[in-house]
Scaffold this active site. Structure first.
Site, PDB file in Angstrom:
ATOM      1  N   THR A  99       0.766  -1.224   0.041  1.00 24.88           N
ATOM      2  CA  THR A  99       0.488   0.057  -0.261  1.00 24.88           C
ATOM      3  C   THR A  99       0.834   1.396  -0.118  1.00 24.88           C
ATOM      4  OG1 THR A  99      -1.444  -1.097   1.457  1.00 24.88           O
ATOM      5  CG2 THR A  99      -1.775   1.227   1.620  1.00 24.88           C
ATOM      6  N   LYS A 177      -6.881   1.248  -3.293  1.00 21.23           N
ATOM      7  CA  LYS A 177      -7.311   0.405  -2.128  1.00 21.23           C
ATOM      8  C   LYS A 177      -7.152   1.949  -1.242  1.00 21.23           C
ATOM      9  CE  LYS A 177      -4.787  -1.749   1.087  1.00 21.23           C
ATOM     10  NZ  LYS A 177      -4.925  -2.907   1.628  1.00 21.23           N
ATOM     11  N   LYS A 245      -0.750   5.557   8.551  1.00 23.51           N
ATOM     12  CA  LYS A 245       0.080   5.750   7.304  1.00 23.51           C
ATOM     13  C   LYS A 245      -1.523   5.663   6.575  1.00 23.51           C
ATOM     14  CE  LYS A 245       1.472   2.983   4.620  1.00 23.51           C
ATOM     15  NZ  LYS A 245       1.882   1.777   3.670  1.00 23.51           N
TER      16      LYS A 245
END
Length: 295
Positions: A99, A177, A245
């Site tokens: 990611t 995502k 994050k």
């Protein structure tokens, strides 16, 4: 070059390790590399080849899976001095599954294209955490040139996940995502706060679930996280530091002004990480809120 069942896995964190283990079990020829070699011991016992370097790992692989935490580490691994990209076989498929974020993924796609236009770049992050990865039940969010890569990557994705969604040109997987993670983060925060409210009004987490179960508001994810909260065991499926994050990546990709709740969650999770919960599961935000409430 080896046949299409030759795969290199670069990065053996919880997800990459699970991917490598499942590919080995499915009969793939797997080479592995990790900055901390000890994480590969059980994989080597299972038949994997532990490479001396990332470049060594990819030399005979037709598919290279990269599962690393951020763009800086991924770029250095692929494009730095003695980077893996230069060592990849002609026409191999690079499967980026970490990611990284939208702008970051777009940058990496462009740099790989400039350095090696023969390499097929498949952007394929996954929806799922440690346990689904170990069970081979993640959802793969694939994007890129499916026509060129399908024969190589689709058998791999069938092992790694229960579903694969092809979303268009490379980079679309990264976009989906961040959307999914924004929802997951918002849902986790809602579960934690709802559990606190239930507790304040005299109901246990199990009482809440029994009322919801079978109705439209009940989700397996909520049950999983309520059980985690009730147990107080925050062994990470997805660590809070990575959730923080991902919240930042979603805000970076979207519009901060249109995502005010997510911005507030990001700030709260930042505080929770600084308070020592970063390596715990994201459900540990409940434990942080408990401390916050009792100040």
């Amino acid at each position: 070059m080896s046949d299409s069942r030759s795969v290199a896995v670069l990065g053996l964190g919880a997800m990459g390790h699970a991917f490598a283990a499942n590919l080995l079990e499915a009969g793939f020829d797997v080479s592995v590399w990790n900055r901390s070699p000890g994480k590969a011991d059980d994989l080597v016992d299972g038949g994997a080849r532990l490479a001396d370097s990332a470049a060594d790992a990819v030399a005979d692989a037709q598919a290279v899976i990269v599962m690393l935490p951020d763009l800086a580490i991924t770029r250095d691994l692929l494009l730095g001095d003695h980077g893996a990209l230069a060592g990849m076989a002609k026409g191999a498929v690079l499967v980026q599954m970490g990611t990284l974020g939208v702008a970051e993924t777009d940058r990496l796609i462009a740099e790989v294209e400039e350095a090696r236009d023969d390499i097929v770049f498949i952007d394929a992050p996954v929806s799922g955490t440690k346990a689904p990865a170990e069970q081979g039940s993640v959802v793969v969010l694939a994007s890129g040139d499916r026509d060129r890569a399908a024969g190589i990557v689709e058998p791999i994705f069938e092992v790694l996940g229960k579903q694969t969604h092809w979303l268009g040109k490379a980079g679309q997987g990264a976009r989906m995502k961040v959307v999914i993670n924004a929802w997951l983060i918002s849902m986790m925060q809602g579960i934690a706060e709802t559990a606190h409210l239930a507790d304040a009004l005299g109901f246990a987490a199990d009482d809440l679930w029994q009322v919801l179960e079978g109705g439209p508001l009940a989700t397996p994810y909520m049950k999983l996280k309520l059980d985690t909260i009730a147990s107080g065991d925050f062994d990470p499926q997805m660590a809070l530091q990575w959730g923080l994050k991902d919240a930042g990546l979603a805000l970076e990709a979207g519009d901060d002004e249109a995502l005010p709740s997510l911005a507030q969650i990001r700030n709260l999770w930042f505080d929770a990480v600084n308070a020592g919960h970063g390596e715990q599961d994201i459900a540990a935000i409940h434990a942080y809120l408990d401390r916050y409430r009792r100040r």
